[in-house]
Design a protein around this motif. Structure first.
Motif, PDB file in Angstrom:
ATOM      1  N   GLU A   2     -12.458 -10.314   0.843  1.00  0.00           N
ATOM      2  CA  GLU A   2     -13.095  -9.866   2.081  1.00  0.00           C
ATOM      3  C   GLU A   2     -12.138 -10.014   3.270  1.00  0.00           C
ATOM      4  OE1 GLU A   2     -16.573 -12.306   2.426  1.00  0.00           O
ATOM      5  OE2 GLU A   2     -17.889 -10.696   1.735  1.00  0.00           O
ATOM      6  N   SER A   3     -11.530 -11.184   3.379  1.00  0.00           N
ATOM      7  CA  SER A   3     -10.617 -11.444   4.499  1.00  0.00           C
ATOM      8  C   SER A   3      -9.422 -10.509   4.456  1.00  0.00           C
ATOM      9  CB  SER A   3     -10.147 -12.899   4.463  1.00  0.00           C
ATOM     10  OG  SER A   3     -11.230 -13.787   4.667  1.00  0.00           O
ATOM     11  N   ALA A   4      -8.911 -10.254   3.258  1.00  0.00           N
ATOM     12  CA  ALA A   4      -7.773  -9.349   3.129  1.00  0.00           C
ATOM     13  C   ALA A   4      -8.145  -7.939   3.583  1.00  0.00           C
ATOM     14  CB  ALA A   4      -7.279  -9.335   1.688  1.00  0.00           C
ATOM     15  N   ALA A   5      -9.351  -7.499   3.259  1.00  0.00           N
ATOM     16  CA  ALA A   5      -9.792  -6.159   3.671  1.00  0.00           C
ATOM     17  C   ALA A   5      -9.860  -6.046   5.194  1.00  0.00           C
ATOM     18  CB  ALA A   5     -11.143  -5.835   3.050  1.00  0.00           C
ATOM     19  N   ARG A   6     -10.193  -7.142   5.854  1.00  0.00           N
ATOM     20  CA  ARG A   6     -10.272  -7.135   7.318  1.00  0.00           C
ATOM     21  C   ARG A   6      -8.888  -7.128   7.969  1.00  0.00           C
ATOM     22  NH1 ARG A   6     -14.315 -11.282   6.335  1.00  0.00           N
ATOM     23  NH2 ARG A   6     -16.415 -10.451   6.707  1.00  0.00           N
ATOM     24  N   LYS A   7      -7.900  -7.746   7.312  1.00  0.00           N
ATOM     25  CA  LYS A   7      -6.627  -8.035   7.973  1.00  0.00           C
ATOM     26  C   LYS A   7      -5.438  -7.221   7.460  1.00  0.00           C
ATOM     27  CE  LYS A   7      -8.050 -12.823   8.796  1.00  0.00           C
ATOM     28  NZ  LYS A   7      -7.755 -14.273   8.563  1.00  0.00           N
ATOM     29  N   ALA A   8      -5.592  -6.502   6.352  1.00  0.00           N
ATOM     30  CA  ALA A   8      -4.443  -5.850   5.724  1.00  0.00           C
ATOM     31  C   ALA A   8      -3.801  -4.809   6.639  1.00  0.00           C
ATOM     32  CB  ALA A   8      -4.861  -5.205   4.402  1.00  0.00           C
ATOM     33  N   THR A   9      -2.482  -4.849   6.705  1.00  0.00           N
ATOM     34  CA  THR A   9      -1.692  -3.875   7.442  1.00  0.00           C
ATOM     35  C   THR A   9      -1.126  -2.846   6.459  1.00  0.00           C
ATOM     36  OG1 THR A   9       0.379  -5.086   7.166  1.00  0.00           O
ATOM     37  CG2 THR A   9      -1.013  -5.691   9.056  1.00  0.00           C
ATOM     38  N   PRO A  10      -0.591  -1.743   6.949  1.00  0.00           N
ATOM     39  CA  PRO A  10       0.063  -0.782   6.033  1.00  0.00           C
ATOM     40  C   PRO A  10       1.168  -1.430   5.203  1.00  0.00           C
ATOM     41  CG  PRO A  10      -0.327   0.245   8.158  1.00  0.00           C
ATOM     42  CD  PRO A  10      -0.672  -1.209   8.325  1.00  0.00           C
ATOM     43  N   GLN A  11       1.893  -2.380   5.791  1.00  0.00           N
ATOM     44  CA  GLN A  11       2.940  -3.084   5.047  1.00  0.00           C
ATOM     45  C   GLN A  11       2.337  -3.918   3.917  1.00  0.00           C
ATOM     46  OE1 GLN A  11       2.639  -3.048   8.383  1.00  0.00           O
ATOM     47  NE2 GLN A  11       4.459  -1.862   8.992  1.00  0.00           N
ATOM     48  N   ASP A  12       1.210  -4.543   4.194  1.00  0.00           N
ATOM     49  CA  ASP A  12       0.523  -5.322   3.161  1.00  0.00           C
ATOM     50  C   ASP A  12       0.088  -4.427   1.999  1.00  0.00           C
ATOM     51  OD1 ASP A  12       0.691  -7.730   4.624  1.00  0.00           O
ATOM     52  OD2 ASP A  12      -1.187  -7.294   5.682  1.00  0.00           O
ATOM     53  N   ILE A  13      -0.460  -3.274   2.312  1.00  0.00           N
ATOM     54  CA  ILE A  13      -0.918  -2.347   1.275  1.00  0.00           C
ATOM     55  C   ILE A  13       0.257  -1.883   0.433  1.00  0.00           C
ATOM     56  CG2 ILE A  13      -2.039  -0.144   0.818  1.00  0.00           C
ATOM     57  CD1 ILE A  13      -3.861  -2.450   1.854  1.00  0.00           C
ATOM     58  N   ALA A  14       1.406  -1.669   1.081  1.00  0.00           N
ATOM     59  CA  ALA A  14       2.601  -1.254   0.334  1.00  0.00           C
ATOM     60  C   ALA A  14       3.023  -2.337  -0.657  1.00  0.00           C
ATOM     61  CB  ALA A  14       3.742  -0.954   1.307  1.00  0.00           C
ATOM     62  N   ILE A  15       2.898  -3.597  -0.259  1.00  0.00           N
ATOM     63  CA  ILE A  15       3.241  -4.704  -1.155  1.00  0.00           C
ATOM     64  C   ILE A  15       2.305  -4.719  -2.360  1.00  0.00           C
ATOM     65  CG2 ILE A  15       3.227  -7.229  -1.367  1.00  0.00           C
ATOM     66  CD1 ILE A  15       4.236  -7.321   1.548  1.00  0.00           C
ATOM     67  N   LEU A  16       1.006  -4.546  -2.119  1.00  0.00           N
ATOM     68  CA  LEU A  16       0.046  -4.530  -3.220  1.00  0.00           C
ATOM     69  C   LEU A  16       0.314  -3.353  -4.158  1.00  0.00           C
ATOM     70  CD1 LEU A  16      -3.326  -5.458  -1.456  1.00  0.00           C
ATOM     71  CD2 LEU A  16      -1.788  -6.947  -2.752  1.00  0.00           C
ATOM     72  N   LYS A  17       0.648  -2.199  -3.597  1.00  0.00           N
ATOM     73  CA  LYS A  17       0.963  -1.036  -4.431  1.00  0.00           C
ATOM     74  C   LYS A  17       2.165  -1.313  -5.320  1.00  0.00           C
ATOM     75  CE  LYS A  17      -0.900   2.654  -1.488  1.00  0.00           C
ATOM     76  NZ  LYS A  17      -0.568   3.829  -0.637  1.00  0.00           N
ATOM     77  N   GLN A  18       3.158  -2.014  -4.779  1.00  0.00           N
ATOM     78  CA  GLN A  18       4.343  -2.350  -5.561  1.00  0.00           C
ATOM     79  C   GLN A  18       4.001  -3.289  -6.710  1.00  0.00           C
ATOM     80  OE1 GLN A  18       7.268  -0.978  -5.310  1.00  0.00           O
ATOM     81  NE2 GLN A  18       8.217  -2.216  -6.925  1.00  0.00           N
ATOM     82  N   HIS A  19       3.124  -4.265  -6.440  1.00  0.00           N
ATOM     83  CA  HIS A  19       2.696  -5.180  -7.501  1.00  0.00           C
ATOM     84  C   HIS A  19       2.005  -4.416  -8.629  1.00  0.00           C
ATOM     85  CE1 HIS A  19       3.702  -9.149  -6.057  1.00  0.00           C
ATOM     86  NE2 HIS A  19       3.178  -8.900  -4.873  1.00  0.00           N
ATOM     87  N   VAL A  20       1.096  -3.514  -8.276  1.00  0.00           N
ATOM     88  CA  VAL A  20       0.372  -2.749  -9.286  1.00  0.00           C
ATOM     89  C   VAL A  20       1.335  -1.872 -10.078  1.00  0.00           C
ATOM     90  CG1 VAL A  20      -1.339  -0.933  -9.639  1.00  0.00           C
ATOM     91  CG2 VAL A  20      -1.824  -2.805  -8.063  1.00  0.00           C
ATOM     92  N   ALA A  21       2.296  -1.246  -9.400  1.00  0.00           N
ATOM     93  CA  ALA A  21       3.264  -0.385 -10.079  1.00  0.00           C
ATOM     94  C   ALA A  21       4.114  -1.187 -11.067  1.00  0.00           C
ATOM     95  CB  ALA A  21       4.159   0.311  -9.048  1.00  0.00           C
ATOM     96  N   GLU A  22       4.532  -2.383 -10.654  1.00  0.00           N
ATOM     97  CA  GLU A  22       5.359  -3.206 -11.531  1.00  0.00           C
ATOM     98  C   GLU A  22       4.549  -3.729 -12.721  1.00  0.00           C
ATOM     99  OE1 GLU A  22       7.118  -6.189  -9.077  1.00  0.00           O
ATOM    100  OE2 GLU A  22       8.461  -4.776  -8.056  1.00  0.00           O
ATOM    101  N   GLU A  23       3.283  -4.061 -12.485  1.00  0.00           N
ATOM    102  CA  GLU A  23       2.416  -4.499 -13.576  1.00  0.00           C
ATOM    103  C   GLU A  23       2.258  -3.370 -14.599  1.00  0.00           C
ATOM    104  OE1 GLU A  23      -2.248  -5.892 -14.248  1.00  0.00           O
ATOM    105  OE2 GLU A  23      -1.460  -5.596 -12.219  1.00  0.00           O
ATOM    106  N   HIS A  24       1.996  -2.163 -14.105  1.00  0.00           N
ATOM    107  CA  HIS A  24       1.818  -1.009 -14.996  1.00  0.00           C
ATOM    108  C   HIS A  24       3.103  -0.719 -15.764  1.00  0.00           C
ATOM    109  CE1 HIS A  24       0.203   2.774 -16.464  1.00  0.00           C
ATOM    110  NE2 HIS A  24       1.308   3.380 -16.047  1.00  0.00           N
ATOM    111  N   ALA A  25       4.253  -0.821 -15.084  1.00  0.00           N
ATOM    112  CA  ALA A  25       5.526  -0.553 -15.744  1.00  0.00           C
ATOM    113  C   ALA A  25       5.790  -1.561 -16.868  1.00  0.00           C
ATOM    114  CB  ALA A  25       6.662  -0.595 -14.722  1.00  0.00           C
ATOM    115  N   ALA A  26       5.460  -2.821 -16.618  1.00  0.00           N
ATOM    116  CA  ALA A  26       5.665  -3.850 -17.650  1.00  0.00           C
ATOM    117  C   ALA A  26       4.807  -3.564 -18.878  1.00  0.00           C
ATOM    118  CB  ALA A  26       5.350  -5.231 -17.080  1.00  0.00           C
TER     119      ALA A  26
END
Length: 236
Positions: free
Chosen positions: A102-126
């Motif tokens: 909940e707190s993350a949804a309130r505070k996330a910046t575009p840079q934060d979202i980019a970091i999460l996208k990178q984590h998901v991409a790396e998880e999928h690649a592995a």
């Protein structure tokens, strides 16, 4: 060709112990080192090219984070959570992480979202490359990243510790391999947080943690181990 740990040459004993602890932690969280595996001080000293004193300091640090158990007169072993501990860890995550989402949804910046996208991409690649241990480690980092975005330091420390212990639990008790390979829940979490949807972020996190908890089979597991040296030198 795989690569392994390099000898630690730092003259600073504290820094050397930290480096070894980080390397062992990565091996544990990616399941290259199995729950219950013995971590011999002499063997680790040879592998890393350091004294037993430095190895012992590294192992004590990992014991503080519940990744290693120090058994009197027997030495150090990768921690083996009990079924009761497994339930308690996931119940604790169920209490903490929906609020963090909940707190993350309130505070996330575009840079934060980019970091999460990178984590998901790396998880999928592995997973695509057939590296489930590495994918699990990336999955844990995704949850820790959400806690950091929430900007609540104490809760972030709690999530990190719980995620690390969850990795050991999954190594011991996970039976639904097909479900573990799915990244859909993380995609859904990412979308909800990116949209700033506080209620949906909480709901998706709750369902995700319930699914993980339900995927545990808490009967006595079959365990197999490789040598300490092979585990630390493998990156698959």
């Amino acid at each position: 060709m795989t690569s392994g740990p390099s000898p630690v040459s730092s003259p600073d004993r504290g820094a050397a112990a930290t480096d070894i602890a980080q390397d062992l932690s990565a091996a544990i969280l990616s399941h290259r080192l199995c729950p219950g595996q013995k971590l011999g001080e002499d063997d680790l000293g040879v592998i890393y090219g350091v004294s037993r004193t430095i190895v012992r300091s590294a192992l004590q640090g990992l014991a503080h984070h519940k990744l290693v158990e120090i058994r009197r007169n027997r030495g150090a072993y990768v921690a083996s959570p009990t079924p009761r501990e497994a339930h308690e860890v996931f119940e604790a995550r169920r209490l903490v992480e929906p609020h963090v989402a909940e707190s993350a949804a309130r505070k996330a910046t575009p840079q934060d979202i980019a970091i999460l996208k990178q984590h998901v991409a790396e998880e999928h690649a592995a997973m695509t490359e057939g590296k489930p241990g590495e994918a699990l480690a990336m999955s844990g980092q995704f949850h820790v990243a959400i806690a950091r975005i929430a900007d609540q330091a104490i809760l972030a420390d709690m999530v990190r510790s719980l995620v690390e212990r969850s990795s050991l639990i999954i190594a011991l008790y996970w039976r639904k391999q097909s479900s573990l390979c799915e990244t859909g829940a993380h995609h859904d979490l990412l979308a909800a947080i990116a949209a700033g949807d506080v209620s949906l972020s909480r709901d998706v996190m709750e369902r995700h943690l319930d699914d993980l908890h339900d995927g545990l089979d808490l009967r006595p597991p079959d365990q197999s181990t490789v040598s300490l040296k092979d585990a630390l030198f493998s990156r698959d």
